[in-house]
Design a protein around this motif. Structure first.
Motif, PDB file in Angstrom:
ATOM      1  N   LEU A  90     -17.374 -22.810  -9.443  1.00 34.28           N
ATOM      2  CA  LEU A  90     -16.847 -22.601 -10.819  1.00 34.28           C
ATOM      3  C   LEU A  90     -15.287 -23.259 -10.836  1.00 34.28           C
ATOM      4  CD1 LEU A  90     -16.240 -20.705 -13.392  1.00 34.28           C
ATOM      5  CD2 LEU A  90     -15.067 -19.032 -11.767  1.00 34.28           C
ATOM      6  N   GLN A 151     -17.671 -19.826 -19.169  1.00 32.28           N
ATOM      7  CA  GLN A 151     -17.570 -20.146 -17.558  1.00 32.28           C
ATOM      8  C   GLN A 151     -17.427 -18.813 -16.692  1.00 32.28           C
ATOM      9  OE1 GLN A 151     -15.429 -24.039 -17.710  1.00 32.28           O
ATOM     10  NE2 GLN A 151     -17.113 -24.871 -16.523  1.00 32.28           N
ATOM     11  N   PHE A 155     -19.701 -16.810 -14.674  1.00 28.60           N
ATOM     12  CA  PHE A 155     -19.315 -16.377 -13.267  1.00 28.60           C
ATOM     13  C   PHE A 155     -19.556 -14.754 -12.855  1.00 28.60           C
ATOM     14  CE2 PHE A 155     -16.743 -15.420  -9.629  1.00 28.60           C
ATOM     15  CZ  PHE A 155     -17.326 -16.265  -8.725  1.00 28.60           C
TER      16      PHE A 155
END
Length: 182
Positions: A90, A151, A155
């Protein structure tokens, strides 16, 4: 007598290693051709490497603790290693998409949108039959995956997927001491 490492401590080094390898694969693919990052083949290869490394490190840990590992221990080891790897991935993707190449999310979003349209056609649906507003919404959703918020959301959802993968890996890695059955 040596003290055995807990699965949490034992998973740190493999998690870091897998995360860095994953990050290296991502950057290599980016430098070769950025569109590889949206390729199904790249994703499949990365997944095979990922599973292979977790199994390798899990078996190595099982050997270190005496050759046997319960399902719970295998799950904890796998989940922590995957989580650490995911955090590293990430951070690397945030750097890639927002610092190194801020235009990349748009390119990958367009590629993902085109792939979605091709998949619709393969299943017999015509993208032309969709209202223009729905097509624009699909395009926006695919592009939003690559934003910082997208993102982080991915995650968060990924943690659930990590747990499922860790369950599968734990089933593969566990090994019961049959001499204790009596």
């Amino acid at each position: 007598m040596e003290e055995q490492q807990s699965p949490f401590k034992a998973a740190i080094q493999p998690g870091l290693t897998i995360g860095l390898i994953s990050l290296a694969l991502t950057f290599i693919a980016y430098f070769i051709d950025a569109t590889l990052l949206g390729s199904a083949w790249f994703g499949l290869i990365a997944l095979v490497v990922f599973f292979g490394l977790i199994i390798y490190f899990g078996r190595q840990y099982r050997t270190e603790i005496g050759g046997f590992m319960t399902f719970g221990t295998a799950f904890n080891f796998s989940f922590i290693a995957i989580l650490i790897s995911g955090i590293i991935g990430l951070i690397g993707q945030i750097l890639l998409f927002h610092v190194i190449d801020p235009s990349l999310p748009g390119v990958l979003g367009d590629l993902a949108f085109e792939n979605s349209l091709k998949m619709m056609e393969n299943f017999g649906a015509s993208p032309d039959s969709l209202p223009p507003g729905q097509l624009e919404e699909m395009r926006a959703n695919t592009t939003n995956q690559f934003t910082l918020k997208g993102q982080l959301t991915s995650f968060g959802i990924g943690i659930i997927i990590y747990a499922i993968i860790a369950l599968i890996l734990a089933a593969i890695l566990k090994k019961r001491d049959k001499s204790l059955d009596y």
